[in-house]
Design a protein around this motif. Structure first.
Motif, PDB file in Angstrom:
ATOM      1  N   GLN A  25      41.795  39.010  51.298  1.00 18.02           N
ATOM      2  CA  GLN A  25      42.354  38.036  50.364  1.00 18.02           C
ATOM      3  C   GLN A  25      41.337  37.693  49.282  1.00 18.02           C
ATOM      4  O   GLN A  25      41.689  37.608  48.103  1.00 18.02           O
ATOM      5  N   GLN A  26      40.072  37.536  49.656  1.00 19.32           N
ATOM      6  CA  GLN A  26      39.030  37.260  48.666  1.00 19.32           C
ATOM      7  C   GLN A  26      38.885  38.425  47.693  1.00 19.32           C
ATOM      8  O   GLN A  26      38.747  38.236  46.479  1.00 19.32           O
ATOM      9  N   LYS A  28      41.193  40.614  46.906  1.00 16.46           N
ATOM     10  CA  LYS A  28      42.385  40.653  46.061  1.00 16.46           C
ATOM     11  C   LYS A  28      42.285  39.644  44.930  1.00 16.46           C
ATOM     12  O   LYS A  28      42.633  39.948  43.781  1.00 16.46           O
ATOM     13  N   LYS A  29      41.795  38.434  45.252  1.00 12.93           N
ATOM     14  CA  LYS A  29      41.636  37.421  44.210  1.00 12.93           C
ATOM     15  C   LYS A  29      40.618  37.862  43.175  1.00 12.93           C
ATOM     16  O   LYS A  29      40.827  37.724  41.967  1.00 12.93           O
ATOM     17  N   ALA A  32      42.122  40.628  40.979  1.00 12.20           N
ATOM     18  CA  ALA A  32      43.081  40.093  40.009  1.00 12.20           C
ATOM     19  C   ALA A  32      42.343  39.402  38.867  1.00 12.20           C
ATOM     20  O   ALA A  32      42.717  39.550  37.690  1.00 12.20           O
ATOM     21  N   HIS A  33      41.292  38.664  39.203  1.00 16.57           N
ATOM     22  CA  HIS A  33      40.496  37.988  38.180  1.00 16.57           C
ATOM     23  C   HIS A  33      39.847  39.008  37.245  1.00 16.57           C
ATOM     24  O   HIS A  33      39.860  38.835  36.018  1.00 16.57           O
TER      25      HIS A  33
END
Length: 145
Positions: A25-26, A28-29, A32-33
């Motif tokens: 999840q980290q 993926k974030k 995306a950033h």
């Protein structure tokens, strides 16, 4: 009744999936950033390229005005005019270069409009305009000796 080993194995797998999901999840974030940052940079580059294009066009329009700061009555250079003069005198580009005191490549680039002669070379180009075929031939003979 479930075996304690299978229960323990399932619990370990569940905890591992939970930890992996948190790590993923980290990532993926962050991904995306980074993608949004890259997209913003691409938009900025496109805007800057447009601006450079507009400024280049504006500079090209004002360039003839910038060269017009010479006093009136001075030599005006024309690529086609130089080529016509050379042909009128029956000279090759290398012969014209010899008369003008420059390289063959300079004459080639001047005639094709890729470069312009320096102001110091205008006098010799202007002198070429006033020459006759005979005078050009005699100067070539004198220069080749």
């Amino acid at each position: 009744m479930p075996n304690i080993a299978t229960v323990l194995k399932e619990e370990i797998a569940r905890v591992a999936r939970k930890e992996t999901r948190a790590d993923t999840q980290q990532l993926k974030k962050a991904s995306a950033h980074y993608r949004s940052d890259i997209a913003a940079l691409k938009r900025r580059i496109a805007a800057l390229e447009k601006l450079v294009g507009r400024l280049g066009k504006a500079a090209a329009k004002t360039a003839p005005v910038a060269t017009a700061d010479q006093p009136a009555g001075t030599f005006r250079f024309s690529a086609n005019g130089l080529q016509a003069q050379r042909k009128r005198l029956g000279l090759s580009a290398s012969e014209a270069a010899l008369l003008l005191g420059v390289s063959d490549q300079s004459v080639y680039k001047w005639e094709n409009g890729k470069t312009r002669p320096r102001a110091s070379q205008f006098a010799s180009i202007a002198a070429l305009r006033g020459m006759s075929k005979k005078e050009a031939a005699s100067r070539l003979d004198a220069a080749s000796l």
